[in-house]
Design a protein around this motif. Structure first.
Motif, PDB file in Angstrom:
ATOM      1  N   PRO A 276       0.834  -1.208   0.000  1.00  0.00           N
ATOM      2  CA  PRO A 276       0.000   0.000   0.000  1.00  0.00           C
ATOM      3  C   PRO A 276       0.869   1.258   0.000  1.00  0.00           C
ATOM      4  O   PRO A 276       1.861   1.348   0.739  1.00  0.00           O
ATOM      5  CB  PRO A 276      -0.788  -0.133   1.310  1.00  0.00           C
ATOM      6  N   GLY A 277       0.511   2.190  -0.846  1.00  0.00           N
ATOM      7  CA  GLY A 277       1.325   3.388  -1.012  1.00  0.00           C
ATOM      8  C   GLY A 277       2.418   3.235  -2.046  1.00  0.00           C
ATOM      9  O   GLY A 277       3.074   4.222  -2.412  1.00  0.00           O
ATOM     10  N   GLY A 278       2.636   2.005  -2.522  1.00  0.00           N
ATOM     11  CA  GLY A 278       3.613   1.766  -3.572  1.00  0.00           C
ATOM     12  C   GLY A 278       3.073   2.171  -4.935  1.00  0.00           C
ATOM     13  O   GLY A 278       1.932   2.620  -5.066  1.00  0.00           O
ATOM     14  N   LYS A 279       3.891   1.982  -5.952  1.00  0.00           N
ATOM     15  CA  LYS A 279       3.539   2.487  -7.274  1.00  0.00           C
ATOM     16  C   LYS A 279       3.594   1.356  -8.298  1.00  0.00           C
ATOM     17  O   LYS A 279       4.471   0.505  -8.251  1.00  0.00           O
ATOM     18  CB  LYS A 279       4.507   3.605  -7.669  1.00  0.00           C
ATOM     19  N   ILE A 280       2.616   1.369  -9.222  1.00  0.00           N
ATOM     20  CA  ILE A 280       2.627   0.509 -10.402  1.00  0.00           C
ATOM     21  C   ILE A 280       2.924   1.399 -11.602  1.00  0.00           C
ATOM     22  O   ILE A 280       2.291   2.444 -11.787  1.00  0.00           O
ATOM     23  CB  ILE A 280       1.284  -0.213 -10.584  1.00  0.00           C
TER      24      ILE A 280
END
Length: 364
Positions: A276-280
Motif C-alpha cells: 500500500p502506497g507503492g507504485k505501479i
C-alpha cells in the motif's frame, strides 16, 4: 476525465511483444479473431496501409514442440493467441505424433472429440498448409520468445527507452524492492538497479529469455547470483511473489489491457504484490490502452524529445538481419539502413511510437 495528450509521431496498429513484448506481445483492435491476430498483434509491426503482418515467419510446425504444458494451456485459454480448433487440427496433418499428443493433452476435455474429428478429416495439402501458416503466424512472437530468444534480444536491445523515464522514477526506485513483470532479458531490470533499486524480481514466462537474463547477470552485475536481480518464471496472471512484498511494480513494453497480457487479472496481481502506497508503472504503454489505463486510475507522462529517437542495432549486419525478419514487408526499413550504411533506424521509419512515455498508479 483526464485527457491523454497526443503523442507526435507516426502511429500504427500496435502490437512486445508489443507491447507485447509478451509480447504475441497484441489484440489492439479489440477484434481478437485469430484471422487478424498476426496482422495487429506485434508492437506496431503491421503495415497501416495494407494491414499485413510485417514479419517473415521462419518457423515450421514442429517448432511448436518447444512449448511446455503450461505454455500450451496459457495459449489455448487466451483468446487473442488461440487458433480455431479447425485450424489447429488441420495444421497438424502429417505432423509428428509427439506434437499432436502435446497439443491434444492440453486441450480442454470437452474439445478433444471435435479436435480428433478435424484431425482425421480428409483435406487437401493446400488447406493444411494454409491452416499451418495461420497457426504459425498467430504464434510468431511466442515462438520467437521460446525458440529464438537470441533474435528477440537482438531486435530489442537497441530499443532503449527515453533516459528521462528512469531519471524521473529514481526517487521511487532508490533503496527499494521492485518487480519487473514481463522482464524479457532484463532491459528494465538493469535500469532499476542502475537507478538505485536494492532488489529486483524479474518475472518472465519465456525460459529462453530468462537464460539470456541469467547470462547477463553473471557478466554485468558483481556479487553473488541473485543479490540484486532475481529471475522468476511467471506470467501476469500468476506472479510468483507474496502479497505486499514490493515497493514498485513496473512493466516495460509488456503489460496491455488484453487478458493474457495483463488486463484486469494482471492489474489485480500487480496490486496484490505491491505494498500500500507503492507504485505501479507501465512503461511504453500501448496507445490503444491509454483510455483503459486512465480509466483504472493511472496518470500519464510523456517526455519531450530534443531529437527523434532511434533503434540502435549492435551492427550493420544485425540491423539488416532484423529488418529482413521482423520488418520483411516494410521495405522502407531495409532501404533506410542500406542507403545510410548505419545500424540505426528512427522509430518513425519502423512505424512504432518511440519509448518516451509511461503511466503510473499509487496502490491504495
Amino acid at each position: 476525465m483526464y485527457k491523454v495528450p497526443e503523442v507526435p509521431g507516426k502511429v500504427v496498429a500496435f502490437g512486445r511483444i508489443t507491447c507485447a513484448r509478451y509480447q504475441y506481445k497484441r489484440c489492439g483492435s479489440r477484434a481478437c479473431t485469430f484471422s487478424n491476430v498476426s496482422q495487429i498483434y506485434s508492437k506496431g509491426r503491421s503495415d497501416p496501409a495494407r494491414g499485413a503482418a510485417l514479419f517473415e515467419n521462419p518457423f515450421s510446425i514442429e517448432d511448436l514442440l518447444v512449448f511446455d504444458d503450461a505454455a500450451w494451456q496459457h495459449m489455448l485459454s487466451t483468446e487473442c493467441l488461440r487458433p480455431t480448433l479447425e485450424d489447429l487440427a488441420w495444421s497438424l496433418h502429417s505432423a509428428s505424433e509427439a506434437l499432436v499428443e502435446s497439443i491434444r493433452d492440453n486441450l480442454p476435455l470437452q474439445e478433444r472429440t471435435q479436435f480428433e474429428i478435424e484431425l482425421s478429416r480428409p483435406i487437401s495439402k493446400d488447406l493444411s498448409e494454409a491452416a499451418r501458416r495461420r497457426v504459425l503466424d498467430g504464434l510468431f512472437w511466442e515462438l520467437t520468445y521460446w525458440k529464438t530468444p537470441e533474435l528477440y534480444e537482438e531486435l530489442t536491445e537497441g530499443e532503449q527507452v527515453h533516459p528521462g523515464i528512469f531519471q524521473q522514477l529514481e526517487p521511487d526506485l532508490r533503496g527499494k524492492t521492485v518487480l519487473d513483470a514481463g522482464a524479457g532479458s532484463g532491459r528494465a531490470s538493469f535500469e532499476c538497479v542502475r537507478h538505485g533499486a536494492d532488489l529486483v524480481y524479474a518475472v518472465e514466462p519465456s525460459p529462453g529469455l530468462l537464460r539470456i537474463l541469467e547470462r547477463k547477470l553473471a557478466s554485468l552485475l558483481p556479487g553473488p547470483p541473485g543479490s540484486r536481480i532475481v529471475p522468476y518464471q511467471g506470467r501476469f496472471d500468476h506472479i510468483p511473489l507474496e502479497d505486499n512484498c514490493v515497493d514498485v511494480s513496473l512493466s516495460c513494453s509488456a503489460f496491455t489491457a488484453e487478458p493474457g497480457q495483463g488486463g484486469e487479472v494482471g492489474l489485480a496481481e500487480l496490486k496484490r504484490v505491491t505494498k500500500p502506497g507503492g507504485k505501479i508503472v507501465v512503461i511504453w504503454p500501448c496507445r490503444e490502452d491509454y483510455d483503459w489505463l486512465v480509466g483504472h486510475g493511472f496518470q500519464y507522462e510523456a517526455l519531450p524529445l530534443d531529437q527523434e529517437m532511434r533503434v540502435r542495432f549492435r551492427s550493420l549486419q544485425s540491423a539488416l538481419r532484423c529488418a529482413r525478419l521482423f520488418y520483411a514487408h516494410n521495405t522502407a526499413v531495409a532501404s533506410y539502413i542500406l542507403e545510410r550504411r548505419q545500424p540505426e533506424v528512427p522509430f518513425s521509419v519502423l512505424g512504432i511510437n518511440p519509448p518516451r512515455d509511461y503511466c503510473w498508479l499509487i496502490v491504495s
